[in-house]
Design a protein around this motif. Sequence first.
Motif, PDB file in Angstrom:
ATOM      1  N   ASP A 131       8.633  -9.931   3.412  1.00 47.93           N
ATOM      2  CA  ASP A 131       7.528  -8.968   3.393  1.00 47.93           C
ATOM      3  C   ASP A 131       6.818  -8.878   2.049  1.00 47.93           C
ATOM      4  O   ASP A 131       5.919  -8.044   1.882  1.00 47.93           O
ATOM      5  CB  ASP A 131       8.003  -7.559   3.789  1.00 47.93           C
ATOM      6  CG  ASP A 131       8.584  -7.507   5.198  1.00 47.93           C
ATOM      7  OD1 ASP A 131       8.184  -8.347   6.016  1.00 47.93           O
ATOM      8  OD2 ASP A 131       9.437  -6.635   5.452  1.00 47.93           O
ATOM      9  N   GLU A 173       2.988  -9.440   2.421  1.00 50.62           N
ATOM     10  CA  GLU A 173       2.318  -8.299   3.062  1.00 50.62           C
ATOM     11  C   GLU A 173       2.173  -7.138   2.078  1.00 50.62           C
ATOM     12  O   GLU A 173       1.128  -6.473   2.028  1.00 50.62           O
ATOM     13  CB  GLU A 173       3.113  -7.836   4.285  1.00 50.62           C
ATOM     14  CG  GLU A 173       3.083  -8.821   5.453  1.00 50.62           C
ATOM     15  CD  GLU A 173       3.899  -8.317   6.632  1.00 50.62           C
ATOM     16  OE1 GLU A 173       4.219  -7.104   6.661  1.00 50.62           O
ATOM     17  OE2 GLU A 173       4.211  -9.128   7.518  1.00 50.62           O
ATOM     18  N   LYS A 174       3.208  -6.887   1.295  1.00 51.68           N
ATOM     19  CA  LYS A 174       3.151  -5.801   0.316  1.00 51.68           C
ATOM     20  C   LYS A 174       2.102  -6.078  -0.753  1.00 51.68           C
ATOM     21  O   LYS A 174       1.408  -5.163  -1.212  1.00 51.68           O
ATOM     22  CB  LYS A 174       4.521  -5.588  -0.319  1.00 51.68           C
ATOM     23  CG  LYS A 174       5.525  -4.930   0.619  1.00 51.68           C
ATOM     24  CD  LYS A 174       6.835  -4.624  -0.094  1.00 51.68           C
ATOM     25  CE  LYS A 174       7.798  -3.897   0.847  1.00 51.68           C
ATOM     26  NZ  LYS A 174       9.076  -3.555   0.186  1.00 51.68           N
ATOM     27  N   ARG A 176      -1.308  -5.129   0.601  1.00 54.37           N
ATOM     28  CA  ARG A 176      -1.480  -3.675   0.652  1.00 54.37           C
ATOM     29  C   ARG A 176      -1.692  -3.101  -0.742  1.00 54.37           C
ATOM     30  O   ARG A 176      -2.575  -2.257  -0.960  1.00 54.37           O
ATOM     31  CB  ARG A 176      -0.256  -3.023   1.308  1.00 54.37           C
ATOM     32  CG  ARG A 176      -0.124  -3.326   2.788  1.00 54.37           C
ATOM     33  CD  ARG A 176       1.186  -2.774   3.332  1.00 54.37           C
ATOM     34  NE  ARG A 176       1.472  -3.305   4.661  1.00 54.37           N
ATOM     35  CZ  ARG A 176       2.656  -3.337   5.213  1.00 54.37           C
ATOM     36  NH1 ARG A 176       3.719  -2.864   4.537  1.00 54.37           N
ATOM     37  NH2 ARG A 176       2.833  -3.830   6.430  1.00 54.37           N
ATOM     38  N   TYR A 190      -3.579   2.739   5.852  1.00 56.67           N
ATOM     39  CA  TYR A 190      -2.205   2.385   6.207  1.00 56.67           C
ATOM     40  C   TYR A 190      -1.447   3.617   6.686  1.00 56.67           C
ATOM     41  O   TYR A 190      -1.748   4.748   6.289  1.00 56.67           O
ATOM     42  CB  TYR A 190      -1.474   1.787   4.997  1.00 56.67           C
ATOM     43  CG  TYR A 190      -2.055   0.487   4.510  1.00 56.67           C
ATOM     44  CD1 TYR A 190      -2.170  -0.607   5.367  1.00 56.67           C
ATOM     45  CD2 TYR A 190      -2.493   0.338   3.193  1.00 56.67           C
ATOM     46  CE1 TYR A 190      -2.708  -1.816   4.921  1.00 56.67           C
ATOM     47  CE2 TYR A 190      -3.026  -0.860   2.743  1.00 56.67           C
ATOM     48  CZ  TYR A 190      -3.136  -1.933   3.608  1.00 56.67           C
ATOM     49  OH  TYR A 190      -3.672  -3.114   3.185  1.00 56.67           O
ATOM     50  N   THR A 191      -0.457   3.390   7.526  1.00 63.39           N
ATOM     51  CA  THR A 191       0.404   4.489   7.945  1.00 63.39           C
ATOM     52  C   THR A 191       1.346   4.848   6.803  1.00 63.39           C
ATOM     53  O   THR A 191       1.550   4.052   5.870  1.00 63.39           O
ATOM     54  CB  THR A 191       1.243   4.114   9.180  1.00 63.39           C
ATOM     55  OG1 THR A 191       2.175   3.075   8.815  1.00 63.39           O
ATOM     56  CG2 THR A 191       0.362   3.615  10.320  1.00 63.39           C
ATOM     57  N   ASP A 241       4.511   4.994   6.909  1.00 62.74           N
ATOM     58  CA  ASP A 241       5.637   4.057   6.896  1.00 62.74           C
ATOM     59  C   ASP A 241       5.283   2.754   6.182  1.00 62.74           C
ATOM     60  O   ASP A 241       6.137   2.143   5.527  1.00 62.74           O
ATOM     61  CB  ASP A 241       6.089   3.747   8.326  1.00 62.74           C
ATOM     62  CG  ASP A 241       6.819   4.923   8.967  1.00 62.74           C
ATOM     63  OD1 ASP A 241       7.332   5.775   8.208  1.00 62.74           O
ATOM     64  OD2 ASP A 241       6.860   4.994  10.208  1.00 62.74           O
ATOM     65  N   GLU A 242       4.019   2.325   6.304  1.00 64.89           N
ATOM     66  CA  GLU A 242       3.606   1.066   5.679  1.00 64.89           C
ATOM     67  C   GLU A 242       3.553   1.156   4.159  1.00 64.89           C
ATOM     68  O   GLU A 242       3.641   0.120   3.481  1.00 64.89           O
ATOM     69  CB  GLU A 242       2.240   0.637   6.225  1.00 64.89           C
ATOM     70  CG  GLU A 242       2.280   0.119   7.661  1.00 64.89           C
ATOM     71  CD  GLU A 242       0.902  -0.174   8.218  1.00 64.89           C
ATOM     72  OE1 GLU A 242       0.757  -1.195   8.922  1.00 64.89           O
ATOM     73  OE2 GLU A 242      -0.045   0.611   7.958  1.00 64.89           O
TER      74      GLU A 242
END
Length: 357
Positions: free
Chosen positions: A155, A158-159, A162, A181-182, A184-185
Motif C-alpha cells: 500500500d 497508494e499512500k 493520497r 477520502y474517507t 479510514d483511508e
Amino acid sequence: MEIGIVGLPNVGKSTLFNALTKAGAASSNYPFTTIAPNVGVAMVPDKRLDALFDLFKPPKKVASYIKFVDIAGLVKGASKGEGLGNKFLANIREVDAIVQVVRVFKNPDVVHVLGEVEPIRDIEVIETELLLADIETVDKALEKNQRDLKARTKDAEEKKVRLEKIKGLLADGKPAREAGYTIDEVRDFNLLTVKPVFFVANTSEQPDEEVLGKLREYIKTRGAMLVEISAKIESEISELPDEEKAGFMKDLGEEYTGLEKMAIAGYQLLDLISFFTAGSEDEVRAWSLKRGLKAPQAAGRIHTDFEKGFIRAEVYSFADIMQHKEEKALREKGLIRSEGREYVMKDGDVCFFKFNV
C-alpha cells in the motif's frame, strides 16, 4: 461521538462546556484556565425517546450521549509550540469532530487575546495553525513513505498518491477533508484538518448584529454549520429546575437549548441516525449509528456478542408504534419486519435483535 471544543483563549469554551455537561470545569478571565482537557458527557435530547418511555413505562430511560472534550485555548504559533501548542494539537487528534467556538459578545471585563472581537479573524487564526501542523505531519509521512516504497511495503504507492494530493490542498490553504477520502483511508496520517467541523458563535443577550451578520455570511459561503449560543444564558438555564426550563426557554423565544442545537449539528456533521430498543421490562434506550450501516453493526453497538452472533432483527418504525400504541397491534397488521444481515438501518427504527453465541 466525541467532539472537541476548540477556540482561542477567553472565548467562553469552558463556560459553554460547563453549561452543556455540568462538569464543573474551571473558567476565568485569563488565558489558559484550561490546561489538561476536561471531559464531560451530555445526554442527547430526543422527543421520540421520551414518547417511547411514556408509552412502555419501563423503570429506565437511557439517551444516547455525546462526549465533549474542552481543549486548551489555542494561540497564534501553536503549530510551532506556542502556548500549549503541541499538547493542544495532540488532544484534537483524539476526537471525532471539532466544534470551534468563536466569541461574538463584547465585554471589557473579559479580555480578548487578540484585542478586538473579530470572529472571522479568530477562525482563520485557528485554521491556519491546524493547516501548518498538518503540512508538517504530511512532510514527515512522505519521508517515511519514501522508505516504504524502497522496501516495497504493501500500500505504499497508494499512500503516496493520497499524501501528495493532501499536501497540494494544504499548500493552497485548504483542509485535508476536501481531498474526498474517507476517514479510514487517511486514519494512519493522523491529520487535524480531515476532521469534520462546525462553528459555535458565543453571543450575548444583545449580540452585535453587524458582527454576527458578517459571521453568518462567512460560514454560509463555506457551506458549514453555525450554531448560535450564549454560554452565559446556557449556564443560567442549566441551573434551573426542570419544571422552570420550558417557561424560561419560551420567554427567550428559543425552541431548543444549546445542547439540543449542538446535538442536532453534531448528528448532521457526522451523518448519524438514532435507533431505539424498547418494549422490554427494563428500559427504553436510544443508540447512535453511522448512516448506511446494517443491522449487525447496529446490534454491535449494544454488545459485540450481538454482532458476532447476529441472526435476525425484528424492526418496526417509531411512527407505527406511536400510531398503534402496542406491539401486539403491529404484529397483527404485519408492521413488525424480520430483517437479515443486509438490512440498512433507518433513523427511528425500533429493534429487537436475535443472536446466538
